[in-house]
Design an enzyme around this catalytic site. Structure first.
Site, PDB file in Angstrom:
ATOM      1  N   ARG A 101      38.355 -17.931  20.344  1.00 35.22           N
ATOM      2  CA  ARG A 101      39.008 -16.696  19.903  1.00 35.22           C
ATOM      3  C   ARG A 101      39.878 -16.887  18.663  1.00 35.22           C
ATOM      4  NH1 ARG A 101      40.186 -12.264  23.689  1.00 35.22           N
ATOM      5  NH2 ARG A 101      38.327 -12.236  24.954  1.00 35.22           N
ATOM      6  N   ASN A 140      50.162 -12.639  20.494  1.00 37.48           N
ATOM      7  CA  ASN A 140      48.909 -12.142  19.904  1.00 37.48           C
ATOM      8  C   ASN A 140      49.184 -10.745  19.388  1.00 37.48           C
ATOM      9  OD1 ASN A 140      47.686 -14.413  20.868  1.00 37.48           O
ATOM     10  ND2 ASN A 140      46.354 -13.356  22.328  1.00 37.48           N
ATOM     11  N   GLY A 141      48.656 -10.390  18.241  1.00 43.68           N
ATOM     12  CA  GLY A 141      48.848  -9.039  17.715  1.00 43.68           C
ATOM     13  C   GLY A 141      49.575  -9.070  16.379  1.00 43.68           C
ATOM     14  N   LYS A 162      36.360 -14.753  17.799  1.00 46.96           N
ATOM     15  CA  LYS A 162      35.384 -14.103  18.675  1.00 46.96           C
ATOM     16  C   LYS A 162      35.796 -12.681  19.018  1.00 46.96           C
ATOM     17  CE  LYS A 162      31.751 -13.973  21.248  1.00 46.96           C
ATOM     18  NZ  LYS A 162      30.500 -13.794  20.493  1.00 46.96           N
ATOM     19  N   GLU A 198      21.806  -6.874  10.576  1.00 48.42           N
ATOM     20  CA  GLU A 198      22.270  -7.870  11.547  1.00 48.42           C
ATOM     21  C   GLU A 198      21.856  -9.276  11.097  1.00 48.42           C
ATOM     22  OE1 GLU A 198      24.343  -8.113  13.764  1.00 48.42           O
ATOM     23  OE2 GLU A 198      23.749  -9.783  15.005  1.00 48.42           O
ATOM     24  N   CYS A 253      43.360 -15.105  18.600  1.00 49.83           N
ATOM     25  CA  CYS A 253      44.490 -15.846  19.147  1.00 49.83           C
ATOM     26  C   CYS A 253      44.349 -15.890  20.661  1.00 49.83           C
ATOM     27  CB  CYS A 253      45.841 -15.256  18.809  1.00 49.83           C
ATOM     28  SG  CYS A 253      46.179 -15.142  17.069  1.00 49.83           S
ATOM     29  N   LYS A 278      24.502 -12.269  10.299  1.00 50.23           N
ATOM     30  CA  LYS A 278      24.425 -13.586  10.953  1.00 50.23           C
ATOM     31  C   LYS A 278      24.420 -14.685   9.901  1.00 50.23           C
ATOM     32  CE  LYS A 278      25.257 -12.876  14.149  1.00 50.23           C
ATOM     33  NZ  LYS A 278      25.455 -11.802  15.063  1.00 50.23           N
ATOM     34  N   HIS A 293      16.609   1.291  -6.533  1.00 49.72           N
ATOM     35  CA  HIS A 293      17.771   2.064  -6.993  1.00 49.72           C
ATOM     36  C   HIS A 293      18.956   1.174  -7.351  1.00 49.72           C
ATOM     37  CE1 HIS A 293      15.693   5.736  -6.048  1.00 49.72           C
ATOM     38  NE2 HIS A 293      15.419   5.270  -4.837  1.00 49.72           N
ATOM     39  N   GLU A 315      27.812 -14.987   8.110  1.00 50.85           N
ATOM     40  CA  GLU A 315      28.847 -15.395   9.056  1.00 50.85           C
ATOM     41  C   GLU A 315      28.856 -16.904   9.293  1.00 50.85           C
ATOM     42  OE1 GLU A 315      28.028 -13.394  12.733  1.00 50.85           O
ATOM     43  OE2 GLU A 315      30.123 -13.196  13.252  1.00 50.85           O
ATOM     44  N   TRP A 362      44.816 -17.438  15.222  1.00 50.58           N
ATOM     45  CA  TRP A 362      43.950 -16.940  14.139  1.00 50.58           C
ATOM     46  C   TRP A 362      44.917 -16.219  13.196  1.00 50.58           C
ATOM     47  CZ3 TRP A 362      42.679 -12.165  12.016  1.00 50.58           C
ATOM     48  CH2 TRP A 362      41.515 -12.139  11.224  1.00 50.58           C
TER      49      TRP A 362
HETATM   50  C1  AGP Z   1      29.249 -10.806  15.474  1.00 53.18           C
HETATM   51  O1  AGP Z   1      28.474 -11.908  15.167  1.00 53.18           O
HETATM   52  C2  AGP Z   1      30.615 -10.829  15.023  1.00 53.18           C
HETATM   53  N1  AGP Z   1      31.284 -12.008  15.400  1.00 53.18           N
HETATM   54  C3  AGP Z   1      31.428  -9.549  15.045  1.00 53.18           C
HETATM   55  O2  AGP Z   1      30.858  -8.722  14.082  1.00 53.18           O
HETATM   56  C4  AGP Z   1      31.556  -8.762  16.366  1.00 53.18           C
HETATM   57  O3  AGP Z   1      30.330  -8.222  16.730  1.00 53.18           O
HETATM   58  C5  AGP Z   1      32.623  -7.658  16.175  1.00 53.18           C
HETATM   59  O4  AGP Z   1      33.859  -8.254  15.926  1.00 53.18           O
HETATM   60  C6  AGP Z   1      32.716  -6.723  17.360  1.00 53.18           C
HETATM   61  O5  AGP Z   1      33.094  -7.384  18.531  1.00 53.18           O
HETATM   62  P1  AGP Z   1      32.911  -6.722  19.940  1.00 53.18           P
HETATM   63  O6  AGP Z   1      31.459  -6.526  20.171  1.00 53.18           O
HETATM   64  O7  AGP Z   1      33.527  -7.701  20.911  1.00 53.18           O
HETATM   65  O8  AGP Z   1      33.642  -5.413  19.916  1.00 53.18           O
END
Ligand code: AGP
Length: 609
Positions: free
Chosen positions: A27, A100-101, A604, A482, A2, A486, A505, A489, A75
């Site tokens: 965001r 926000n929150g 974000k 990772e 947000c 990606k 396993h 995501e 968001w």
């Molecule tokens: C990464 O591609 C993500 N969008 C997400 O996992 C991100 O890394 C996570 O929310 C942590 O954010 P930060 O590094 O700003 O703390």
């Protein structure tokens, strides 16, 4: 997560608010809204489901203007994305508010307000705040006093900005658990959840602290506690150039940011030509604290957590220092036993991730000898609250999928490994080797970026797939994680990562001719074992995509496609291989037509629990 922008000016502010929202949209982007008080002191509100461009269209169709206003990009947490649930929320045609929150006691407040005669027009937790404000204003409180009364009733996290037609030149804000900054202008002042929203109008900022309440007008900024006691907060002048970067010749921020990595790595490494200089990157007092460190506890979320997992291999193997890594949202709620001499290390691109911040705040007195954050955003909450800070120099990262922030975090953690390692007997030779490898890292990343075309071609095989497995061994296991994160995501393909030895396993049951298996295969001591694991996949009809050191002895064959990676020093391989996996995800998503920079349901900066 947000975004909030607010303005109290002597000029018309609708375009300033919309521009602020555009800059914050990364965001949160489910819905957006704006409220302005016009020169007749009438409250006007536009709200739209969808992205900020929908709000812009509404404003273009039915424009309204004013010098005082608030705006928000959402968001969704409570209540689905919709026009009704979009902010601002208004009450009594008099007050409007953005938030926000998460308000945890919203249900109880909702019942109380309904009993007092308020009608609810949304499913959000935020609407109750607007009605509480209204209730207090109707009893004769000023906007600031009404905000004090209101936040005294709230449990949970908030950054708030509110306007009232009875105080048409004022915006009141408050912060607890979610960031809020004041943008200091000349004859105008602003509020925002992120300074980036306001870089178009000012370079001077006041960072509000937890529990601060603020009242801005065109000519004044007054900050006080919830009890009304006045407080002074310093004004910080931001020096660096405007950071909202356009996309240049690229189609998306993500691919631009992938290609920016050599420069981001160079900037992060700048000035660290020897180990003494490496230490200076952690700030004043780092040396004395590092002398006392015997263990490291890393907390982080998402991609940053993966950086922590890679760092554990480096810290234990190269520096001989024990290291635990935990997802921040788990760490904060767990009863823990720490070893003496433990340094708490938070890793966070944004420096605002609620769970990571809560993990830091949750540390008990004496549990750690100190805290260090690796962050990409100066003046963020984690940067302000940790004892030591390593600022990565990745520049603004707009794409929701983290790319250059991750690789620069890894550089920071390798530098921490050097700083701690030399205290625990790392030889001069080893130290020089690592420094040399780091110096050459941008070169190897550039070589990997040259594989873009080949990776694009390889990515075509993933388009019809619904699932994928990623395998790695040792330090490449977190890189496989990772890579899987990606891919899921941004392309919405379900992807899971396993240490290759775990395959037999359980996950091997998933392997058939419809399951692509990506393997990260540098030429390291685990290579032979990895090759056997890959044979297990092949013999079950699985299709292999092997990202392998060009000297590792892999060749294309039936159902095996090999991407030959640059032959580079062992220690930086996790960083170099990451870049290839980022390109793979990008090209898969691109061909699947998803919104690469703003994947569905994500934001974000995750400033809610
Ligand atoms: C990464 O591609 C993500 N969008 C997400 O996992 C991100 O890394 C996570 O929310 C942590 O954010 P930060 O590094 O700003 O703390």
């Amino acid at each position: 997560m947000c975004g909030i922008v607010a303005a109290a000016a002597r000029r018309e502010v609708s375009e300033i608010l919309l521009e602020g929202l555009r800059r914050l949209e990364y965001r949160g982007y489910d819905s957006a809204g704006m409220a302005l008080i016009n020169d007749q002191n009438v409250l006007q509100i536009h709200k739209r489901n969808g992205k900020v461009k929908e709000l812009e269209a509404a404003q273009a169709q039915e424009p309204f203007y004013g010098n005082t206003g608030i705006a928000h990009t959402r968001w969704a947490t409570h209540g689905k994305p919709s026009t009704e649930n979009a902010h601002p929320h208004a009450s009594g045609g008099r007050v409007a508010l953005v938030h926000n929150g998460i308000i945890e006691n919203h249900a109880e407040l909702r019942a109380e307000l309904i009993a007092a005669g308020y009608e609810m027009s949304s499913a959000t937790d935020t609407e109750v705040i607007a009605h509480l404000l209204h209730l207090s204003l109707q009893k004769g409180a000023s906007l600031r006093a009404a905000m004090q009364n209101t936040i005294a009733r709230l449990e949970g996290a908030y950054a708030l900005a509110a306007i009232d037609i009875e105080s048409p030149h004022t915006v009141v804000g408050a912060r607890k658990g979610s960031p809020l900054v004041v943008g200091v202008g000349i004859g105008e002042n602003f509020l925002a959840s992120d300074q980036m929203a306001l870089r178009q109008v000012t370079d001077s900022f006041i960072y509000l602290e937890e529990g601060d309440l603020v009242e801005i007008s065109p000519a004044s900024i007054q900050i006080c506690t919830i009890d009304g006691e006045a407080i002074e907060r310093p004004t910080t002048r931001i020096k660096e150039a405007l950071e909202t970067s356009d996309m240049g010749d690229f189609d998306h921020y993500m691919i631009k940011e992938i290609f920016e990595q050599p420069v981001a790595l160079e900037a992060t490494l700048a000035g660290a030509a020897n180990v003494e200089q490496v230490e200076e990157c952690f700030g004043h007092g780092a040396s004395a604290m590092f002398d006392r460190v015997t263990n490291v506890q890393i907390v982080a979320c998402g991609t940053s957590y993966h950086a922590g997992m890679v760092a554990r291999y480096w810290l234990e193997e190269l520096a001989g220092i024990s290291c635990e890594v935990e997802v921040a949202s788990e760490f904060r709620y767990r009863k823990r036993v720490q070893h003496e001499g433990t340094l708490l290390v938070a890793i966070s691109q944004s420096g605002e991730t609620a769970d990571t911040l809560a993990a830091l705040r949750n540390a008990t007195e004496g549990e750690f000898i100190g805290s260090l954050v690796v962050a990409n955003v100066d003046n963020s909450s984690l940067v302000r609250e940790c004892d030591l800070v390593f600022l990565t120099r990745a520049g603004a990262e707009i794409g929701v999928a983290s790319t250059k922030a991750f690789t620069t975090q890894l550089v920071a953690m390798l530098m921490l490994t050097l700083a701690l390692g030399r205290r625990r007997g790392m030889t001069d030779e080893r130290q020089s080797e690592i420094i040399e490898a780091l110096e050459n890292l941008p070169h190897y990343v550039r070589q990997t970026l040259e594989l873009n075309g080949a990776i694009q071609k390889l990515s075509e095989a993933f388009i019809p797939k619904r699932h994928a497995l990623f395998l790695g061994r040792g330090i490449q296991y977190p890189i496989a994680m990772e890579g899987a994160l990606k891919l899921k995501e941004i392309s919405y393909i379900h992807a899971e990562a396993y240490p290759a030895g775990e395959l037999k396993h359980g996950p091997l049951a998933l392997v058939d001719d419809d399951m692509p298996v990506v393997a990260v295969a540098p030429n390291d001591e685990l290579l032979e074992k990895l090759k056997s694991n890959l044979e297990e996949v092949r013999s079950r009809g699985g299709e292999l995509f092997v990202f392998a050191d060009r000297e590792a002895g892999f060749a294309n064959e039936d159902r095996v496609q090999v991407l030959p990676m640059p032959h580079c020093p062992e220690v930086i391989k996790p960083i170099v291989y990451t870049v290839a996996l980022q390109l793979l995800s990008y090209h898969v998503a691109l061909q699947k037509g998803t919104d690469v920079d703003k994947p569905r349901n994500l934001a974000k900066s995750v400033t809610v629990e």
